[in-house]
Design a protein around this motif. Structure first.
Motif, PDB file in Angstrom:
ATOM      1  N   SER A  46       0.814  -1.226   0.000  1.00 52.62           N
ATOM      2  CA  SER A  46       0.000   0.000   0.000  1.00 52.62           C
ATOM      3  C   SER A  46       0.842   1.267   0.000  1.00 52.62           C
ATOM      4  O   SER A  46       0.344   2.351  -0.308  1.00 52.62           O
ATOM      5  N   MET A  47       2.136   1.153   0.342  1.00 57.85           N
ATOM      6  CA  MET A  47       3.009   2.324   0.370  1.00 57.85           C
ATOM      7  C   MET A  47       3.769   2.518  -0.945  1.00 57.85           C
ATOM      8  O   MET A  47       4.470   3.513  -1.118  1.00 57.85           O
ATOM      9  N   ALA A  48       3.619   1.573  -1.873  1.00 61.92           N
ATOM     10  CA  ALA A  48       4.359   1.627  -3.144  1.00 61.92           C
ATOM     11  C   ALA A  48       4.056   2.897  -3.937  1.00 61.92           C
ATOM     12  O   ALA A  48       4.924   3.427  -4.631  1.00 61.92           O
ATOM     13  N   GLN A  49       2.843   3.395  -3.823  1.00 60.33           N
ATOM     14  CA  GLN A  49       2.447   4.586  -4.581  1.00 60.33           C
ATOM     15  C   GLN A  49       3.226   5.832  -4.166  1.00 60.33           C
ATOM     16  O   GLN A  49       3.330   6.795  -4.923  1.00 60.33           O
ATOM     17  N   PHE A  50       3.818   5.816  -2.968  1.00 58.09           N
ATOM     18  CA  PHE A  50       4.565   6.977  -2.479  1.00 58.09           C
ATOM     19  C   PHE A  50       6.040   6.937  -2.867  1.00 58.09           C
ATOM     20  O   PHE A  50       6.756   7.906  -2.634  1.00 58.09           O
ATOM     21  N   HIS A  51       6.501   5.807  -3.435  1.00 59.71           N
ATOM     22  CA  HIS A  51       7.899   5.646  -3.860  1.00 59.71           C
ATOM     23  C   HIS A  51       8.860   6.049  -2.735  1.00 59.71           C
ATOM     24  O   HIS A  51       9.719   6.923  -2.922  1.00 59.71           O
ATOM     25  N   LEU A  52       8.705   5.422  -1.584  1.00 59.70           N
ATOM     26  CA  LEU A  52       9.495   5.789  -0.413  1.00 59.70           C
ATOM     27  C   LEU A  52      10.902   5.197  -0.479  1.00 59.70           C
ATOM     28  O   LEU A  52      11.130   4.062  -0.091  1.00 59.70           O
ATOM     29  N   THR A  53      11.833   5.982  -0.981  1.00 54.52           N
ATOM     30  CA  THR A  53      13.241   5.594  -0.953  1.00 54.52           C
ATOM     31  C   THR A  53      13.764   5.805   0.466  1.00 54.52           C
ATOM     32  O   THR A  53      13.062   6.353   1.328  1.00 54.52           O
ATOM     33  N   THR A  54      14.993   5.410   0.707  1.00 53.97           N
ATOM     34  CA  THR A  54      15.612   5.643   2.019  1.00 53.97           C
ATOM     35  C   THR A  54      15.631   7.131   2.333  1.00 53.97           C
ATOM     36  O   THR A  54      15.318   7.557   3.449  1.00 53.97           O
ATOM     37  N   HIS A  55      15.979   7.929   1.327  1.00 55.71           N
ATOM     38  CA  HIS A  55      16.065   9.382   1.506  1.00 55.71           C
ATOM     39  C   HIS A  55      14.694   9.979   1.828  1.00 55.71           C
ATOM     40  O   HIS A  55      14.551  10.804   2.746  1.00 55.71           O
ATOM     41  N   ARG A  56      13.676   9.588   1.105  1.00 53.31           N
ATOM     42  CA  ARG A  56      12.331  10.122   1.351  1.00 53.31           C
ATOM     43  C   ARG A  56      11.797   9.692   2.710  1.00 53.31           C
ATOM     44  O   ARG A  56      11.129  10.460   3.395  1.00 53.31           O
ATOM     45  N   THR A  57      12.084   8.460   3.084  1.00 54.30           N
ATOM     46  CA  THR A  57      11.649   7.983   4.392  1.00 54.30           C
ATOM     47  C   THR A  57      12.336   8.769   5.502  1.00 54.30           C
ATOM     48  O   THR A  57      11.710   9.127   6.509  1.00 54.30           O
ATOM     49  N   LEU A  58      13.617   9.057   5.296  1.00 52.34           N
ATOM     50  CA  LEU A  58      14.360   9.862   6.260  1.00 52.34           C
ATOM     51  C   LEU A  58      13.745  11.253   6.395  1.00 52.34           C
ATOM     52  O   LEU A  58      13.579  11.774   7.509  1.00 52.34           O
TER      53      LEU A  58
END
Length: 199
Positions: A46-58
């Motif tokens: 369900s989080m794939a749509q946000f394209h959460l890379t390590t940097h974005r998650t940080l």
């Protein structure tokens, strides 16, 4: 944040030592849970749509962390709230530490990881000095430790655009290019890559 929260709990909320011990247990325990849970959340379908890379998650973690000083400024009035704050702080901070190191590892050449992580450790320790120093300055100037949360909030807000400007892809490419250059020099000099700087 940790030192400010503990000082606040002791001086403004007048919590006993036993409560401070509970806070000291809750925070790292929540940190462990956060370090394990956030990567799982990041990779949920369900989080794939946000394209959460390590940097974005940080970036998200730093943004979420602004809740902590805001909570201290607006709502921190009881021991129960302090316990909840310790859990929220631990959860965010534990995952933040893991993601910050992971993101940093993407930006450095593997052959020089020891030196770069040594530098990371020095800057991490210096911030552990600078934060409490600024808190002490504000507290002495105002006579109220609660206002120190403004300093923490300001530091977090200022860090967000700086962190957002980091180009992890380009940094990773630069690190790889540097690594290749070091390997070529090592082959030419017939030494190990770690010894290139000594040649």
């Amino acid at each position: 944040i940790t030192s400010t929260a503990v000082l606040f709990a002791k001086t403004s909320l007048n919590l006993p030592t036993s409560s401070l011990i509970v806070i000291a247990i809750l925070s790292p325990l929540s940190g462990l849970i956060g370090a394990l849970a956030v990567p799982r959340i990041q990779h949920l379908p369900s989080m794939a749509q946000f394209h959460l890379t390590t940097h974005r998650t940080l970036l998200c973690l730093v943004a979420f962390a602004t809740i902590i000083p805001l909570w201290g400024l607006l709502a921190l009035r009881s021991a129960l709230q302090m316990y909840l704050l310790a859990c929220v702080f631990g959860f965010i901070y534990g995952s933040f530490q893991a993601y910050a190191r992971s993101c940093f590892a993407d930006l450095i050449p593997p052959a020089r990881s020891a030196q770069f992580f040594g530098l990371y450790s020095v800057t991490d320790k210096s911030s552990s000095f600078l934060g409490p120093f600024l808190v002490a300055v504000v507290t002495n100037a105002t006579g109220e430790i609660r206002y120190a949360f403004w300093v923490i909030l300001a530091l977090m807000v200022v860090s967000l655009p700086v962190l957002a400007k980091v180009d992890v892809q380009r940094g990773s490419e630069d690190a790889e290019r540097y690594e290749n250059e070091i390997n070529v020099l090592a082959v030419e000099a017939q030494v190990l890559p770690d010894e290139v700087a000594d040649v």
